[in-house]
Design a protein around this motif. Structure first.
Motif, PDB file in Angstrom:
ATOM      1  N   SER A  30      -2.122  -1.803   7.651  1.00  0.00           N
ATOM      2  CA  SER A  30      -1.581  -0.859   6.678  1.00  0.00           C
ATOM      3  C   SER A  30      -2.481  -0.898   5.457  1.00  0.00           C
ATOM      4  O   SER A  30      -3.146  -1.902   5.204  1.00  0.00           O
ATOM      5  CB  SER A  30      -0.141  -1.210   6.293  1.00  0.00           C
ATOM      6  N   ASP A  32      -2.480  -0.371   1.373  1.00  0.00           N
ATOM      7  CA  ASP A  32      -1.656  -0.261   0.174  1.00  0.00           C
ATOM      8  C   ASP A  32      -0.183  -0.141   0.541  1.00  0.00           C
ATOM      9  O   ASP A  32       0.534   0.725   0.039  1.00  0.00           O
ATOM     10  CB  ASP A  32      -2.106   0.927  -0.668  1.00  0.00           C
ATOM     11  N   GLY A  33       0.255  -1.044   1.448  1.00  0.00           N
ATOM     12  CA  GLY A  33       1.650  -1.067   1.839  1.00  0.00           C
ATOM     13  C   GLY A  33       2.123   0.163   2.588  1.00  0.00           C
ATOM     14  O   GLY A  33       3.304   0.466   2.600  1.00  0.00           O
ATOM     15  N   GLY A  34       1.195   0.882   3.214  1.00  0.00           N
ATOM     16  CA  GLY A  34       1.554   2.081   3.965  1.00  0.00           C
ATOM     17  C   GLY A  34       1.397   3.366   3.175  1.00  0.00           C
ATOM     18  O   GLY A  34       1.703   4.443   3.687  1.00  0.00           O
ATOM     19  N   ARG A  35       0.922   3.262   1.944  1.00  0.00           N
ATOM     20  CA  ARG A  35       0.734   4.476   1.148  1.00  0.00           C
ATOM     21  C   ARG A  35      -0.333   5.381   1.759  1.00  0.00           C
ATOM     22  O   ARG A  35      -0.259   6.614   1.657  1.00  0.00           O
ATOM     23  CB  ARG A  35       0.343   4.088  -0.283  1.00  0.00           C
ATOM     24  N   TYR A  36      -1.341   4.765   2.377  1.00  0.00           N
ATOM     25  CA  TYR A  36      -2.397   5.516   3.034  1.00  0.00           C
ATOM     26  C   TYR A  36      -2.482   5.084   4.495  1.00  0.00           C
ATOM     27  O   TYR A  36      -2.139   3.945   4.828  1.00  0.00           O
ATOM     28  CB  TYR A  36      -3.746   5.275   2.344  1.00  0.00           C
ATOM     29  N   LEU A 198       4.584   3.614   9.609  1.00  0.00           N
ATOM     30  CA  LEU A 198       3.211   3.533   9.129  1.00  0.00           C
ATOM     31  C   LEU A 198       2.348   4.524   9.907  1.00  0.00           C
ATOM     32  O   LEU A 198       2.599   4.785  11.083  1.00  0.00           O
ATOM     33  CB  LEU A 198       2.670   2.120   9.292  1.00  0.00           C
ATOM     34  N   GLU A 199       1.333   5.067   9.248  1.00  0.00           N
ATOM     35  CA  GLU A 199       0.474   6.070   9.880  1.00  0.00           C
ATOM     36  C   GLU A 199      -0.881   5.480  10.247  1.00  0.00           C
ATOM     37  O   GLU A 199      -1.357   4.531   9.632  1.00  0.00           O
ATOM     38  CB  GLU A 199       0.298   7.282   8.972  1.00  0.00           C
TER      39      GLU A 199
END
Length: 269
Positions: A30, A32-36, A198-199
């Motif tokens: 992940s 930034d904690g899943g931000r990106y 998450l992406e």
């Protein structure tokens, strides 16, 4: 309102959400904690890790779930502990597209019972009531099992109902076939999912090392004073390939307007 009246316009209070006994944190990959979204290459394993734990000594199970973002149904692969509370699993994204993935964890009631039952048998403790508890757990799994799994559980139940001897019961339950079946069809008690999903951006292999060449089509002309065409640009592709370029991309192409249009050599007329 007088002191003798009863207030009826009270505000309803939302119930406190149920807290899970299971914690899932520090998931990778992940950014930034899943931000990106993280990035991976199509056809290569994506290794997923997380810290997964709960209070008590019950046995945990976990799985990584993934799908293409445009799909609705998740695929699933098991995770296994490998270092303290750290778990690991993997899946292979096959397409050059965007994926989402997450982790689910739950308590394995049968495996938790079996761990305690094994200790009691090894300590030569009375286990008749424990066998009855195990039978109840197997019966619950049997009610939802199908095919070969159902047949395996049926045979196990027949053996357990005929004995109150701990070592005999333990030998039947500890067979590799039974362990696989109970893990497959057992209840996912206290199921907890990591949120949000998450992406993962999955690129082709050349995205890892590809060399790009920017081309201006108008500059590819072969005759002085005559701008290049797409055919002129196409003729240069073998040369660019031999130079070691993997990708050719074109500068933005816009139609020529009419307002304040210039003539040859940027003349105003």
């Amino acid at each position: 309102m007088s002191s003798y009246q009863t207030r009826t316009d009270f505000q309803l209070i939302s119930p406190v959400p149920r807290l899970s006994h299971i914690i899932i944190e520090e998931v990778t990959p992940s950014v930034d904690g899943g931000r990106y979204p993280a990035k991976r290459i199509a056809g290569e394993p994506c290794v997923v890790e997380a810290d997964i734990f709960r209070d008590g000594h019950q046995v945990l199970r976990a799985a990584v779930k993934w799908r293409r973002k445009r799909d609705e149904v998740f695929d699933e692969a098991p995770m296994a502990p490998f270092d303290n509370d750290r778990w690991r699993g993997e899946f292979i994204p096959t397409d050059n597209t965007r994926y989402v993935f997450t982790i689910e964890a739950w308590t394995d009631l049968f495996a938790s019972w079996l761990a305690d039952f094994t200790k009691k048998v090894n300590a030569a403790r009375p286990v008749a009531s424990d066998i009855l508890e195990g039978i109840a757990l197997v019966e619950k799994m049997f009610s939802s099992a199908k095919g070969a799994d159902r047949e395996s559980l049926e045979r196990l139940l027949a053996r357990l109902r005929k004995t109150s001897d701990g070592p005999t019961a333990l030998a039947s339950i500890s067979e590799a076939e039974i362990s696989a079946v109970t893990e497959r069809v057992g209840e996912r008690f206290g199921l907890t999912r990591f949120e949000p999903n998450l992406e993962l951006v999955v690129d082709r292999e050349k995205a890892r090392y590809g060399t790009w060449y920017e081309m201006f089509v108008r500059s590819q002309g072969r005759e002085p004073g005559k701008p290049g065409t797409f055919h002129d640009a196409e003729r240069r592709l073998p040369e660019l390939r031999d130079l070691g370029f993997d990708v050719v991309y074109l500068a933005p192409i816009h139609p020529i307007g009419h307002t304040n249009r210039k003539g040859p050599g940027n003349s105003l007329n």
